[in-house]
Design a protein around this motif. Structure first.
Motif, PDB file in Angstrom:
ATOM      1  N   HIS A  21       0.841  -1.201   0.000  1.00 19.22           N
ATOM      2  CA  HIS A  21       0.000   0.000   0.000  1.00 19.22           C
ATOM      3  C   HIS A  21       0.875   1.249   0.000  1.00 19.22           C
ATOM      4  N   ALA A  22       1.949   1.237   0.782  1.00 16.16           N
ATOM      5  CA  ALA A  22       2.872   2.375   0.806  1.00 16.16           C
ATOM      6  C   ALA A  22       3.482   2.624  -0.568  1.00 16.16           C
ATOM      7  N   ALA A  23       3.866   1.545  -1.237  1.00 13.54           N
ATOM      8  CA  ALA A  23       4.454   1.684  -2.575  1.00 13.54           C
ATOM      9  C   ALA A  23       3.452   2.316  -3.543  1.00 13.54           C
ATOM     10  N   LEU A  24       2.194   1.927  -3.437  1.00  9.98           N
ATOM     11  CA  LEU A  24       1.158   2.516  -4.290  1.00  9.98           C
ATOM     12  C   LEU A  24       1.027   4.015  -4.022  1.00  9.98           C
ATOM     13  N   LEU A  25       0.981   4.395  -2.762  1.00 12.70           N
ATOM     14  CA  LEU A  25       0.830   5.805  -2.417  1.00 12.70           C
ATOM     15  C   LEU A  25       2.014   6.628  -2.909  1.00 12.70           C
ATOM     16  N   LEU A  26       3.210   6.100  -2.756  1.00 17.88           N
ATOM     17  CA  LEU A  26       4.395   6.836  -3.209  1.00 17.88           C
ATOM     18  C   LEU A  26       4.429   6.931  -4.730  1.00 17.88           C
ATOM     19  N   ASP A  27       3.939   5.904  -5.403  1.00 19.85           N
ATOM     20  CA  ASP A  27       3.837   5.986  -6.859  1.00 19.85           C
ATOM     21  C   ASP A  27       2.899   7.122  -7.261  1.00 19.85           C
ATOM     22  N   ARG A  28       1.770   7.259  -6.566  1.00 24.98           N
ATOM     23  CA  ARG A  28       0.819   8.329  -6.869  1.00 24.98           C
ATOM     24  C   ARG A  28       1.378   9.706  -6.462  1.00 24.98           C
ATOM     25  N   LEU A  29       2.235   9.725  -5.459  1.00 19.98           N
ATOM     26  CA  LEU A  29       2.843  10.996  -5.057  1.00 19.98           C
ATOM     27  C   LEU A  29       3.807  11.505  -6.129  1.00 19.98           C
ATOM     28  N   ALA A  30       4.414  10.589  -6.884  1.00 21.86           N
ATOM     29  CA  ALA A  30       5.222  10.923  -8.063  1.00 21.86           C
ATOM     30  C   ALA A  30       6.340  11.913  -7.742  1.00 21.86           C
ATOM     31  N   VAL A  31       7.223  11.508  -6.847  1.00 23.73           N
ATOM     32  CA  VAL A  31       8.365  12.359  -6.479  1.00 23.73           C
ATOM     33  C   VAL A  31       9.381  12.370  -7.617  1.00 23.73           C
ATOM     34  N   GLY A  32       9.763  13.563  -8.056  1.00 28.17           N
ATOM     35  CA  GLY A  32      10.745  13.707  -9.118  1.00 28.17           C
ATOM     36  C   GLY A  32      12.152  13.875  -8.568  1.00 28.17           C
ATOM     37  N   ALA A  33      13.139  13.698  -9.442  1.00 24.57           N
ATOM     38  CA  ALA A  33      14.541  13.704  -9.018  1.00 24.57           C
ATOM     39  C   ALA A  33      14.972  15.035  -8.432  1.00 24.57           C
ATOM     40  N   THR A  34      14.345  16.125  -8.845  1.00 27.57           N
ATOM     41  CA  THR A  34      14.739  17.447  -8.344  1.00 27.57           C
ATOM     42  C   THR A  34      13.792  17.970  -7.268  1.00 27.57           C
ATOM     43  N   ASP A  35      12.848  17.149  -6.849  1.00 26.93           N
ATOM     44  CA  ASP A  35      11.850  17.607  -5.883  1.00 26.93           C
ATOM     45  C   ASP A  35      12.409  17.698  -4.477  1.00 26.93           C
ATOM     46  N   ARG A  36      11.839  18.620  -3.734  1.00 30.22           N
ATOM     47  CA  ARG A  36      12.066  18.736  -2.300  1.00 30.22           C
ATOM     48  C   ARG A  36      10.850  18.157  -1.599  1.00 30.22           C
ATOM     49  N   VAL A  37      11.077  17.206  -0.689  1.00 31.80           N
ATOM     50  CA  VAL A  37       9.989  16.505   0.001  1.00 31.80           C
ATOM     51  C   VAL A  37      10.055  16.839   1.487  1.00 31.80           C
ATOM     52  N   THR A  38       8.940  17.251   2.063  1.00 29.31           N
ATOM     53  CA  THR A  38       8.870  17.550   3.495  1.00 29.31           C
ATOM     54  C   THR A  38       7.835  16.650   4.152  1.00 29.31           C
ATOM     55  N   ASP A  39       8.215  16.052   5.269  1.00 26.09           N
ATOM     56  CA  ASP A  39       7.312  15.206   6.051  1.00 26.09           C
ATOM     57  C   ASP A  39       7.084  15.876   7.396  1.00 26.09           C
TER      58      ASP A  39
END
Length: 240
Positions: free
Chosen positions: A25-43
């Protein structure tokens, strides 16, 4: 002889992440989040940041995890170092409510309460997400009317329709919606108690054992009798 470890500090030791979520399920969600190589991600409310690490690991993105739990943050730093991600992922001890740095991708899983509740959290997260950005948001909800006991225990939880009302009011579009299944919930609840149950088995004669045993038994009883199969948890990937 050294005193046994503090059982309360072990409560997350058997958990992959602090939410009812399988690896698939986590893998599915991250696929939909579609993080790109230059993206900045904040949790925001990252705990030890396992989902953040998985979001940035495959493609060179960078990330920051924000939380007030010093133990969790230190665990996150160790996990990042073990994967060679220490130069790309930073863990910051700070209040999520005070965080004001925008990001291309945001995660906020089970942490809406630290941002003032579901509605205020979604509005604040929209302010931190530029046009074209995405948010992975997780929040408890009711998909069916709760029992009186469950509604009293989780008075702040909204029905799924109410959650979606706040999503739309904050200007988000729903790119993905899914809910935790029963196996995910059972695994989450079990692993949350597992390290303390193991502590109790090892240290049954410890002065703290009676209190720990009573607390764990009460927690399991509340889960099985009051909210198992009743309380839901919704995952949303949102865009704007």
């Amino acid at each position: 002889m050294a005193a046994p470890e503090d059982p309360d500090r072990t409560r997350y030791d058997r958990m992959r992440w602090n939410t009812p979520l399988s690896q698939d399920h986590a893998a599915l969600l991250l696929d939909r989040l579609a993080v790109g190589a230059t993206d900045r991600v904040t949790d925001l409310g990252c705990g030890w940041g396992e989902l953040l690490l998985r979001a940035v690991e495959p493609n060179g993105a960078s990330g920051v995890g924000v939380d007030v739990d010093a133990d969790g943050l230190e665990r996150g730093r160790r996990l990042a170092a073990a994967r060679g991600l220490e130069d790309r992922v930073t863990f910051v001890e700070a209040e999520a409510a005070s965080w004001d740095e925008p990001a291309d991708r945001l995660l906020c899983i089970g942490s809406s309460h630290v941002l003032g509740g579901t509605g205020p959290a979604l509005a604040r997260l929209a302010e931190l997400t530029p046009p074209g950005g995405r948010l992975l948001f997780g929040d408890a909800c009711w998909t069916d009317p709760p029992t009186a006991a469950a509604a009293e225990m989780f008075a702040e939880v909204l029905p799924l329709t109410g959650l979606l009302d706040h999503v739309h009011a904050a200007g988000w579009r729903v790119l993905h919606l899914s809910t935790a299944d029963q196996r995910e919930w059972d695994d989450f609840e079990s692993t949350w108690r597992a390290a303390r149950q193991e502590w109790l088995i090892r240290h049954g004669a410890d002065d703290r054992a009676t209190e720990v045993r009573e607390r764990l038994d009460a927690q399991l009883d509340a889960y099985v009798r009051t909210y198992r199969g009743v309380l839901q948890f919704c995952y949303l990937v949102l865009g704007r």
